[in-house]
Motif scaffolding. Structure first.
Motif, PDB file in Angstrom:
ATOM      1  N   ALA A   1      -1.496  38.608  34.748  1.00 37.46           N
ATOM      2  CA  ALA A   1      -1.408  37.569  33.729  1.00 37.46           C
ATOM      3  C   ALA A   1      -0.523  38.006  32.566  1.00 37.46           C
ATOM      4  O   ALA A   1       0.030  37.169  31.854  1.00 37.46           O
ATOM      5  CB  ALA A   1      -2.797  37.208  33.214  1.00 37.46           C
ATOM      6  N   TRP A   2      -0.412  39.315  32.371  1.00 37.85           N
ATOM      7  CA  TRP A   2       0.405  39.809  31.266  1.00 37.85           C
ATOM      8  C   TRP A   2       1.870  39.967  31.638  1.00 37.85           C
ATOM      9  O   TRP A   2       2.696  40.321  30.789  1.00 37.85           O
ATOM     10  CB  TRP A   2      -0.115  41.183  30.809  1.00 37.85           C
ATOM     11  N   LEU A   3       2.163  39.759  32.908  1.00 41.43           N
ATOM     12  CA  LEU A   3       3.542  40.015  33.336  1.00 41.43           C
ATOM     13  C   LEU A   3       4.557  39.163  32.586  1.00 41.43           C
ATOM     14  O   LEU A   3       5.595  39.696  32.172  1.00 41.43           O
ATOM     15  CB  LEU A   3       3.641  39.805  34.855  1.00 41.43           C
ATOM     16  N   PRO A   4       4.304  37.898  32.416  1.00 40.28           N
ATOM     17  CA  PRO A   4       5.324  37.118  31.681  1.00 40.28           C
ATOM     18  C   PRO A   4       5.576  37.678  30.290  1.00 40.28           C
ATOM     19  O   PRO A   4       6.709  37.683  29.806  1.00 40.28           O
ATOM     20  CB  PRO A   4       4.707  35.721  31.594  1.00 40.28           C
ATOM     21  N   PHE A   5       4.525  38.173  29.701  1.00 36.32           N
ATOM     22  CA  PHE A   5       4.639  38.766  28.383  1.00 36.32           C
ATOM     23  C   PHE A   5       5.537  40.006  28.414  1.00 36.32           C
ATOM     24  O   PHE A   5       6.437  40.175  27.578  1.00 36.32           O
ATOM     25  CB  PHE A   5       3.225  39.115  27.907  1.00 36.32           C
ATOM     26  N   ALA A   6       5.283  40.848  29.420  1.00 34.80           N
ATOM     27  CA  ALA A   6       6.096  42.064  29.527  1.00 34.80           C
ATOM     28  C   ALA A   6       7.552  41.721  29.792  1.00 34.80           C
ATOM     29  O   ALA A   6       8.469  42.370  29.276  1.00 34.80           O
ATOM     30  CB  ALA A   6       5.551  42.952  30.636  1.00 34.80           C
TER      31      ALA A   6
ATOM     32  N   ALA B   1       9.063  39.009  28.882  1.00 35.42           N
ATOM     33  CA  ALA B   1       9.651  38.495  27.643  1.00 35.42           C
ATOM     34  C   ALA B   1      10.008  39.642  26.712  1.00 35.42           C
ATOM     35  O   ALA B   1      11.076  39.660  26.087  1.00 35.42           O
ATOM     36  CB  ALA B   1       8.673  37.540  26.975  1.00 35.42           C
ATOM     37  N   ALA B   2       9.128  40.618  26.649  1.00 35.62           N
ATOM     38  CA  ALA B   2       9.386  41.737  25.741  1.00 35.62           C
ATOM     39  C   ALA B   2      10.582  42.558  26.179  1.00 35.62           C
ATOM     40  O   ALA B   2      11.146  43.317  25.384  1.00 35.62           O
ATOM     41  CB  ALA B   2       8.145  42.621  25.680  1.00 35.62           C
TER      42      ALA B   2
ATOM     43  N   TYR C   1       0.059  47.687  29.545  1.00 32.44           N
ATOM     44  CA  TYR C   1       1.501  47.807  29.697  1.00 32.44           C
ATOM     45  C   TYR C   1       1.862  48.918  30.666  1.00 32.44           C
ATOM     46  O   TYR C   1       2.836  48.820  31.420  1.00 32.44           O
ATOM     47  CB  TYR C   1       2.152  48.049  28.337  1.00 32.44           C
TER      48      TYR C   1
ATOM     49  N   PHE D   1       2.415  48.272  34.424  1.00 33.49           N
ATOM     50  CA  PHE D   1       3.671  47.744  34.950  1.00 33.49           C
ATOM     51  C   PHE D   1       4.659  48.841  35.268  1.00 33.49           C
ATOM     52  O   PHE D   1       5.615  48.619  36.007  1.00 33.49           O
ATOM     53  CB  PHE D   1       4.308  46.795  33.943  1.00 33.49           C
TER      54      PHE D   1
ATOM     55  N   LEU E   1       5.841  35.512  21.552  1.00 30.67           N
ATOM     56  CA  LEU E   1       6.366  34.959  22.795  1.00 30.67           C
ATOM     57  C   LEU E   1       7.269  33.769  22.525  1.00 30.67           C
ATOM     58  O   LEU E   1       8.273  33.565  23.210  1.00 30.67           O
ATOM     59  CB  LEU E   1       5.210  34.530  23.700  1.00 30.67           C
TER      60      LEU E   1
ATOM     61  N   LEU F   1      10.603  35.021  21.696  1.00 27.47           N
ATOM     62  CA  LEU F   1      11.303  35.625  22.816  1.00 27.47           C
ATOM     63  C   LEU F   1      11.750  34.612  23.841  1.00 27.47           C
ATOM     64  O   LEU F   1      12.799  34.771  24.467  1.00 27.47           O
ATOM     65  CB  LEU F   1      10.392  36.657  23.496  1.00 27.47           C
TER      66      LEU F   1
END
Lengths: 658, 188
Positions: free
Chosen positions: A7-12, A14-15, B59, B62, B96, B99
């Motif tokens: 779920a956090w992938l889009p956030f990563a 974007a970052a 984080y 990933f 977000l 971005l």
């Protein structure tokens, strides 16, 4: 990657824009999102309970049923929802897995039911979360053990084992005395002799009256011969038993090393050693000591008593606790013996002559025996003596509960195993009754079917309605299936009935009615005797079929046989498609005697051999044509291609060969 | 004191974001998008707040080969606009929004803010070096060509050569903006 993190992938992503200014090389293109649908709610109806979730939630795990297109099979157009006819309680856990990424195992749920649900939804049990994984594995292991246990004992009890060698049967008889009467007898005989031997040993030493010479003699010396004979008898039995076991053991080396065999050897050795040794004075002293080992015969009882075995097993499994007990006791004994020795050193005429001599006092005090043969006299000695006795209680009380709880656990496990075995008998009996019931129902309906034909022929249709009682559609279809199988194999569901063979031999030439009565009788007798055996006895069936065939042969003598060879040829051609063999419907042949003559001929050679290759299963046709609804003659009846045969052809469904 | 601490903890246990309307005003997301975002966020963090440790943990997943903790720390600081030490949904959504929906200038501003560790308006060589090292750490050691210790420093030199107009060892926002807009098209 877990669903949560995904779920956090889009956030990563974007970052990652933050890397662009520092990047030396151009960035790769982003993957395009195909079919980006607006997220929608989908309704999952599980046995009436509606669950709703987002489509994307389910699509997190695309290799499961709910996450893939497989769920489309369950889509109900009318209600626009996905309907699953499964357990809603377990579905709750499954849906939570999609939501949270963690699969939990509810403790109240049966393990096999849960496994089935997981398999249905395409979820591997390995992803059960850590919180529930241990519980799940434990339950699964217990279940597997139980199943294995059941299988094992089932195999053991079946009695339909492949022929064991003599050696194997003997070993089985030894290990489990309930397998045969002989084994049981052997078991009790050895038990009796063990008891006799032990009692002999005990009574031998009792003083039994005086001999003129006024010396008290123990019974052993007074009735030396009698005791010697008894001893010899016992030892002979034990020797024979040992040798038999040695012979029968599957692995002799392992048997020799086992505890029971060592006990056996130790029990009988003194006797033989005594035989061998002469009345040599020095050696006889040792020989007398050797007689002590005769008491080991009492351990042979452990084969007869499960409790003893459990106790032995407990002690073995608590070896470490026992070792600790021993070690701590030894430490305490040495400490206190030393202290007592030095405390009592000053006192005169003290019994505490050395430290080893004080060991006896310490042990007696620590175990709270207190014989009183050694007592401290000095004040210091008394003080330390009391400390010794107090600490003794503690040291002993600590490891004992561990041993006790081990024993209790093993004992209860054994109880459970016994309980399971007892319940299994009841369970198997239930299963047998159910099977009997269903086969009885089948035979009953078959009988009804035959009666129907009889009545049909004789034209009384009202009785017909009376006969076909309420059998549900499922039952009737099941019976039809069983009947097809019968016809396929040329056997039928009967029991090993001695009456049957008699009947078949007497039946040579009978009309339809006679045969139908015969069938009826067979059914009745079979229904009475069914529980004894399920497997049809081939001899009786062969008799039956030969009787049928013989009857048919009789009929074919009336044939105007022009095209018999042609039929045979046709039937050969038909082999490539599908054929019926052997099995026969008396009703058909007799009701269409003229029509089916030729096909009878065609069938005859096959019948003789009573073999099957393939089968036709036809669609249940209207009762007028096919009361039992199968085994058409090959559609090759040449000249008599009347309406009936054409209709029969149309009704045949060709099924692939066996 | 104990009871008040307990009360404080109760209060902090759940953080409520500001209303949907305010967020709509502050960000460029549609209502549905905000709803979907919040649902995902709340699912992962039922308490409504992300602290730095959790953020680093997430984080790092990933980038399993390397050590993403230092970069995650910088990222956290970049998102945590109000310096509260925790990320709440507003920070998340606003960041977000910039971005994904911001203008090129806004995005560059955000990136500059990321590099400017002490938020003093300019990027020094030390700051850049730290960022670069953290990025290279994230890559890990199983790379081809194998990592060299000086890679980060060299990269920083390259960066400063490109960016630093007046060669004073500091990169201001204007220099940054100018160079980036000139050199390549950011904001795909």
């Amino acid at each position: 990657m877990a669903a949560g993190v995904a779920a956090w992938l889009p956030f990563a992503r974007a970052a990652a824009i933050g890397w662009m200014p520092v990047a030396n090389c151009p960035m790769p293109l982003a993957p395009t999102e195909k079919n980006k649908r607006q997220d929608e709610l989908i309704i999952l109806n599980v046995s009436g309970r509606r669950f709703q979730t987002w489509r994307t939630t389910l699509e997190r795990y695309p290799d499961t049923l709910l996450g893939s297109t497989e769920k489309e099979f369950f889509f109900n157009e009318d209600t626009k929802e996905y309907f699953f006819d499964r357990d809603p309680e377990v579905f709750r856990c499954i849906l939570n897995f999609y939501r949270t990424g963690k699969l939990h195992y509810p403790r109240y749920e049966c393990i096999s039911a849960y496994d089935e649900e997981l398999a249905f939804y395409g979820i591997l049990p390995e992803i059960i979360g850590d919180c529930c994984y241990e519980e799940y594995k434990d339950r699964k292991r217990e279940n597997a053990e139980r199943l294995m246990d059941d299988n094992d004992s089932e195999n053991n009890q079946e009695g339909s084992m492949p022929s064991l060698s003599f050696r194997q049967t003997m070993w089985r008889a030894f290990e489990n005395p309930h397998t045969s009467t002989l084994a049981l007898v052997f078991y009790y005989v050895t038990g009796f002799f063990i008891a006799v031997s032990v009692i002999t040993n005990v009574v031998e030493t009792v003083p039994c009256g005086t001999v003129p010479g006024n010396k008290e003699l123990p019974c052993g010396e007074r009735y030396a011969v009698a005791f010697f004979c008894l001893d010899t008898a016992c030892v002979m039995i034990f020797t024979v038993e040992y040798l038999l076991r040695l012979f029968a053991a599957p692995s002799r080396y392992r048997f020799i090393r086992s505890v029971m065999s060592i006990i056996d050897v130790v029990a009988i050795m003194p006797y033989y050693i005594g035989l061998v040794m002469t009345n040599n004075e020095d050696v006889s002293g040792a020989f007398v000591t050797l007689r002590v080992f005769r008491v080991f015969r009492i351990f042979k009882f452990s084969r007869h008593s499960q409790g003893l075995r459990i106790l032995g097993y407990t002690l073995k499994s608590c070896a470490s606790e026992l070792g600790f007990l021993l070690f701590s006791l030894t430490m305490a004994i040495i400490i206190f013996a030393t202290v007592m020795f030095y405390a009592e050193k000053g006192s005169s005429a003290s019994k505490f002559t050395s430290i080893p001599a004080s060991f006896w006092y310490t042990i007696v005090t620590m175990t709270t025996l207190g014989y009183g043969d050694m007592v401290p006299k000095t004040i210091a000695g008394k003080i330390f003596g009391s400390i010794c006795s107090l600490s003794g209680v503690l040291v002993i009380a600590l490891p004992v509960p561990v041993i006790v709880s081990n024993f209790s656990r093993i004992y209860h496990q054994n109880q459970r195993a016994d309980k399971r075995r007892a319940q299994k008998k009841a369970r198997l009996a239930r299963i047998r009754v159910a099977k009997t019931g269903s086969s009885n129902a089948y035979l009953h309906s078959k009988r009804n079917g035959l009666l129907n034909e009889a009545l049909e022929l004789t034209g009384s249709t009202d009785d017909e309605q009376h006969m076909t009682k309420g059998t549900s559609l499922i039952e009737s279809q099941h019976h039809h299936l069983l009947h097809c199988l019968e016809k396929t194999t040329g056997l039928s569901y009967l029991v090993d009935d001695p009456l049957l063979s008699v009947r078949t031999s007497t039946i040579k030439n009978h009309e339809f009615i006679d045969e139908q009565l015969f069938e009826q009788n067979c059914m009745e007798s079979s229904m009475q005797n069914y529980p004894s055996s399920r497997s049809p006895s081939l001899s009786s069936h062969h008799g039956l079929t030969t009787s049928c065939c013989s009857r048919r042969n009789k009929k074919t003598t009336h044939l105007p046989n022009s095209s018999v060879p042609a039929t045979r040829l046709r039937s050969m051609q038909e082999l490539s498609t599908i054929h019926i063999q052997c099995s026969e419907q008396p009703s058909l042949t007799t009701s269409r005697s003229s029509l089916n003559m030729k096909s009878d001929d065609g069938l005859r050679p096959n019948c003789k051999t009573a073999q099957i290759t393939t089968a036709i299963i036809s669609i249940p046709t209207p009762p007028a044509l096919t009361p039992e609804g199968e085994s058409r003659p090959p559609p090759s009846s040449p000249s008599h291609s009347t309406n009936i045969s054409t209709t029969t052809t149309s009704n045949i469904v060709k099924v692939s060969a066996l | 004191a104990d009871s008040s601490e307990a009360e404080l903890e109760l209060v902090a246990a759940r953080h409520q974001p500001e209303g949907l309307e305010q967020l709509l005003a502050r960000t460029k997301f549609t209502k549905r998008e905000l709803q979907s975002l919040y649902r995902g966020f709340k699912n992962e963090c039922p308490s409504g707040l992300v602290d730095e440790e959790t953020f680093k943990l997430i984080y790092s997943q990933f980038f399993p080969q390397g050590d993403a903790s230092s970069y995650a720390h910088f990222l956290f600081d970049a998102f945590d606009a109000d310096r509260s030490g925790t990320l709440c949904f507003q920070d998340f959504a606003v960041g977000l929004s910039v971005l994904l929906r911001g203008t090129v200038r806004q995005k560059l501003e955000w990136a500059f803010n990321l590099y400017d560790l002490n938020k003093d308006g300019c990027i020094s060589k030390e700051e850049m070096l730290e960022i670069m090292k953290s990025i290279y750490d994230m890559m890990g050691s199983c790379t081809h060509p194998p990592p060299r210790d000086s890679a980060a420093a060299e990269h920083v030199e390259l960066f400063f050569q490109k960016m630093d107009r007046n060669g004073d060892g500091l990169v201001t926002f204007e220099e940054f903006l100018e160079t980036c807009q000139r050199v390549r098209s950011i904001g795909r």
